[in-house]
Write an enzyme that holds these catalytic residues in place. Sequence first.
Site, short mmCIF file in Angstrom:
data_model
loop_
_atom_site.label_atom_id
_atom_site.label_comp_id
_atom_site.label_asym_id
_atom_site.label_seq_id
_atom_site.Cartn_x
_atom_site.Cartn_y
_atom_site.Cartn_z
CG ASN A 1 7.03 -3.67 -3.11
OD1 ASN A 1 6.98 -2.52 -2.67
ND2 ASN A 1 7.57 -3.97 -4.28
CD1 TRP A 2 1.83 -2.50 1.12
CD2 TRP A 2 1.44 -0.46 1.98
NE1 TRP A 2 1.18 -2.67 2.31
CE2 TRP A 2 0.93 -1.44 2.87
CE3 TRP A 2 1.31 0.88 2.31
CZ2 TRP A 2 0.29 -1.09 4.06
CZ3 TRP A 2 0.68 1.22 3.50
CH2 TRP A 2 0.17 0.23 4.36
CE LYS A 3 4.77 -3.93 -6.98
NZ LYS A 3 5.02 -4.50 -8.28
CG HIS B 1 11.05 -4.29 -6.83
ND1 HIS B 1 10.48 -4.06 -8.05
CD2 HIS B 1 10.21 -5.12 -6.16
CE1 HIS B 1 9.32 -4.72 -8.12
NE2 HIS B 1 9.14 -5.36 -6.98
CD GLU C 1 7.69 -2.55 -9.74
OE1 GLU C 1 7.63 -1.85 -8.71
OE2 GLU C 1 6.92 -3.50 -9.96
CD GLU D 1 9.89 -9.58 -6.26
OE1 GLU D 1 8.80 -9.73 -5.71
OE2 GLU D 1 10.34 -8.48 -6.59
N GLY E 1 3.27 -8.49 -11.21
CA GLY E 1 2.13 -7.64 -11.58
C GLY E 1 1.43 -8.09 -12.85
CB SER F 1 1.23 -12.97 -9.95
OG SER F 1 1.44 -11.91 -10.86
N GLY G 1 3.28 -7.93 -4.07
CA GLY G 1 2.92 -6.58 -4.48
C GLY G 1 1.42 -6.36 -4.39
N GLY G 2 0.74 -6.50 -5.53
CA GLY G 2 -0.68 -6.18 -5.64
C GLY G 2 -1.55 -6.74 -4.51
C1 PEP Z 1 6.52 -7.17 -6.32
O1 PEP Z 1 6.26 -6.00 -6.50
O2 PEP Z 1 7.58 -7.46 -5.74
C2 PEP Z 1 5.57 -8.18 -6.78
C3 PEP Z 1 5.92 -9.43 -6.69
O3 PEP Z 1 4.39 -7.73 -7.29
P1 PEP Z 1 3.07 -8.62 -7.59
O4 PEP Z 1 2.83 -9.47 -6.37
O5 PEP Z 1 1.99 -7.63 -7.82
O6 PEP Z 1 3.39 -9.45 -8.78
#
Ligand code: PEP
Length: 253
Positions: free
Chosen positions: A9-11, A97, A99, A169, A175, A215, A236-237
């Site tokens: 997930n590049w967001k 998600h 967010e 999640e 994040g 994470s 994500g990251g």
């Molecule tokens: C996400 O955005 O779905 C996520 C899990 O982010 P991260 O891996 O950065 O925690």
Amino acid sequence: MRQQIAAANWKMNCTLQQAEELLNKLATVSDFNSVNRIVIVAVPAPYLLLAKQKLAHQTNMFVAAQNCFTKKSGAYTGEISAEMLQSMDINYVLIGHSERREYFNENNTMLAEKVNLALEYEVTPIFCCGESLSIREAGNQNEFVAQQLKDSLFQLSAAQIVKVVIAYEPIWAIGTGKTASSAQAQEMHQHIRKALEIQYGSNIADAVSVLYGGSVKGNNAVEIFSQPDVDGGLVGGASLVAEEFVAIMNALK
Ligand code: PEP
């Protein structure tokens, strides 16, 4: 056999040039053992077709949108419909998600509408659920997640639910660098599978991939993915760094 999935997930990250660079690296991955494993890359909407084009020869890599709207079409400036995704041959879409829930006030009812529309247009929803820190600290995470599933997914028929991917999640792990322990992840994934079993029976529950997100990194993915009810991750990251994401892909069971 459930599919094992590494989903990126590049967001809202990457310029066009950075997106191209990252996609070029994924396009050249050649040693990914693809038996029952797939990769999904959720890129920002402007890069959907570019990503399709770059990954076209990777038979086990798919492109996802990060969102779609609750309506079929019409005067909804800025929104993206499930039908548009279908017309671009985009096979997956993230729905719900945390967010989107937090910053865009998406609630369980709206998310049920999005899930229904995505399936109507043959786009696989990757449905995100998960509790906040305060809910976890109060010990109410199981009830909370069960309610999210009930409100947004359990209107689906058995034939439809097997086409959905679920991503658990925990919001406190997204994040933050704070991962759920593998035991915490397994406990919740088992709970999700049990809820699917009660609603749809064990064959269906066994067929739905449930991903962990929060994470996930190259150095913790093997341990998390080794849990019996964890079928990969939503990342994500770490998905913004090709080498990290490739390590995560290779950590799939
Ligand atoms: C996400 O955005 O779905 C996520 C899990 O982010 P991260 O891996 O950065 O925690």
